[in-house]
Design a protein around this motif. Structure first.
Motif, PDB file in Angstrom:
ATOM      1  N   ASP A  14      30.967 -64.972  80.127  1.00  0.00           N
ATOM      2  CA  ASP A  14      30.450 -66.202  80.738  1.00  0.00           C
ATOM      3  C   ASP A  14      28.925 -66.148  80.711  1.00  0.00           C
ATOM      4  O   ASP A  14      28.342 -65.086  80.922  1.00  0.00           O
ATOM      5  N   THR A  39      28.129 -64.322  75.801  1.00  0.00           N
ATOM      6  CA  THR A  39      28.612 -65.275  74.793  1.00  0.00           C
ATOM      7  C   THR A  39      29.829 -64.707  74.076  1.00  0.00           C
ATOM      8  O   THR A  39      30.105 -63.503  74.118  1.00  0.00           O
ATOM      9  N   ASP A  58      34.906 -68.044  79.885  1.00  0.00           N
ATOM     10  CA  ASP A  58      34.548 -69.449  80.054  1.00  0.00           C
ATOM     11  C   ASP A  58      34.795 -70.135  78.711  1.00  0.00           C
ATOM     12  O   ASP A  58      35.063 -69.480  77.696  1.00  0.00           O
ATOM     13  N   ILE A  59      34.684 -71.451  78.674  1.00  0.00           N
ATOM     14  CA  ILE A  59      34.845 -72.182  77.412  1.00  0.00           C
ATOM     15  C   ILE A  59      33.498 -72.660  76.878  1.00  0.00           C
ATOM     16  O   ILE A  59      33.175 -72.457  75.704  1.00  0.00           O
ATOM     17  N   VAL A  60      32.699 -73.294  77.733  1.00  0.00           N
ATOM     18  CA  VAL A  60      31.408 -73.831  77.290  1.00  0.00           C
ATOM     19  C   VAL A  60      30.353 -72.730  77.330  1.00  0.00           C
ATOM     20  O   VAL A  60      29.865 -72.353  78.388  1.00  0.00           O
ATOM     21  N   MET A  61      30.046 -72.201  76.144  1.00  0.00           N
ATOM     22  CA  MET A  61      29.054 -71.125  76.022  1.00  0.00           C
ATOM     23  C   MET A  61      28.254 -71.332  74.738  1.00  0.00           C
ATOM     24  O   MET A  61      28.757 -71.943  73.787  1.00  0.00           O
ATOM     25  N   ASN A  65      31.855 -70.942  71.379  1.00  0.00           N
ATOM     26  CA  ASN A  65      32.546 -71.392  72.590  1.00  0.00           C
ATOM     27  C   ASN A  65      33.836 -70.599  72.797  1.00  0.00           C
ATOM     28  O   ASN A  65      34.277 -69.819  71.950  1.00  0.00           O
ATOM     29  N   GLY A  66      34.456 -70.822  73.951  1.00  0.00           N
ATOM     30  CA  GLY A  66      35.650 -70.059  74.301  1.00  0.00           C
ATOM     31  C   GLY A  66      36.811 -70.268  73.350  1.00  0.00           C
ATOM     32  O   GLY A  66      37.566 -69.327  73.074  1.00  0.00           O
ATOM     33  N   TYR A  67      36.972 -71.509  72.852  1.00  0.00           N
ATOM     34  CA  TYR A  67      38.064 -71.786  71.915  1.00  0.00           C
ATOM     35  C   TYR A  67      37.934 -70.917  70.664  1.00  0.00           C
ATOM     36  O   TYR A  67      38.885 -70.267  70.225  1.00  0.00           O
ATOM     37  N   LYS A  68      36.742 -70.935  70.081  1.00  0.00           N
ATOM     38  CA  LYS A  68      36.497 -70.169  68.859  1.00  0.00           C
ATOM     39  C   LYS A  68      36.626 -68.674  69.137  1.00  0.00           C
ATOM     40  O   LYS A  68      37.154 -67.917  68.295  1.00  0.00           O
ATOM     41  N   SER A  88      37.697 -72.589  83.427  1.00  0.00           N
ATOM     42  CA  SER A  88      36.862 -73.682  82.938  1.00  0.00           C
ATOM     43  C   SER A  88      36.843 -74.861  83.902  1.00  0.00           C
ATOM     44  O   SER A  88      37.819 -75.122  84.615  1.00  0.00           O
ATOM     45  N   ASP A  95      42.219 -80.569  77.232  1.00  0.00           N
ATOM     46  CA  ASP A  95      41.467 -79.319  77.301  1.00  0.00           C
ATOM     47  C   ASP A  95      42.420 -78.135  77.511  1.00  0.00           C
ATOM     48  O   ASP A  95      42.262 -77.082  76.887  1.00  0.00           O
TER      49      ASP A  95
END
Length: 211
Positions: A14, A39, A58-61, A65-68, A88, A95
């Protein structure tokens, strides 16, 4: 928690310094050994040396990002077994779907109850440990025979049909032989391989890609 073994190792990913400080303190108090990364990119680098029992991300980084990050983890055989919990603020159904589809084990929305997070961590760790134990048991129980054992062409043909699930009578019909002849071949193979029955013979053929 001094003097006790850690309940498990957790990688916390995060970029919110305050959140990481609070969560690290809480998780450490709960008995976990915590490593942090700001990250997804940094976390992937850490995972080259560190193999945690669970990842919280977390997702937004920035950078990744968290997905990748989750997708990258799931593509690596060395670490794809590690459970991932997404924390998140994104609370839309799409989402959640994207998070779980990218490889997350659990998707929790901020703010959340710490008690619920603890329960999710314990549940994910239990499931992961069971999977690892089952994987180890399968590896340990692999059928083995004495070194140098070789089957004749006829025996290999019979063994392959055994592995396909055919009965002795069906094999005899297929090979235009007597049932007693097939039983003799199987008996000779069991003595040669030191296997106990047709089931083990079948497993040996399949596990060694001889079918």
């Amino acid at each position: 928690m001094l003097g006790t073994e850690p309940k498990g190792a957790i990688l916390l990913v995060d970029d919110d310094v305050n959140f990481v400080t609070l969560m690290s303190g809480y998780l450490s108090y709960q008995g976990y050994d915590v490593t942090t990364a700001e990250t997804g990119t940094e976390a992937i680098e850490l995972l080259g040396d560190v193999k945690p029992d669970l990842i919280i991300s977390d997702i937004v980084m920035p950078e990744m990002n968290g997905y990748k990050f989750a997708e990258t983890v799931r593509k690596s055989p060395e670490i794809n077994w590690i459970p991932i919990i997404f924390l998140s603020a994104r609370d839309q159904s799409q989402d959640r779907v994207r998070g779980l589809s990218s490889g997350a084990t659990v998707y929790m929305i901020k703010p959340f109850e710490l008690a619920e997070l603890s329960a999710q961590i314990e549940s994910a760790l239990r499931s992961s440990q069971l999977m690892q134990q089952n994987r180890s048991k399968r590896a340990e129980s692999k059928i083995s025979v004495p070194e140098g054992v070789k089957l004749t062409n006829t025996e290999l043909t019979v063994a392959r049909l055994v592995a396909q699930g055919l009965s002795n009578l069906e094999i005899a019909t297929r090979l235009n032989a007597s049932k007693r002849t097939i039983e003799s071949h199987i008996s000779h193979m069991l003595k040669k391989t030191l296997l106990n029955n047709r089931t083990e013979l079948s497993r040996w053929i399949i596990e060694n890609n001889m079918e």
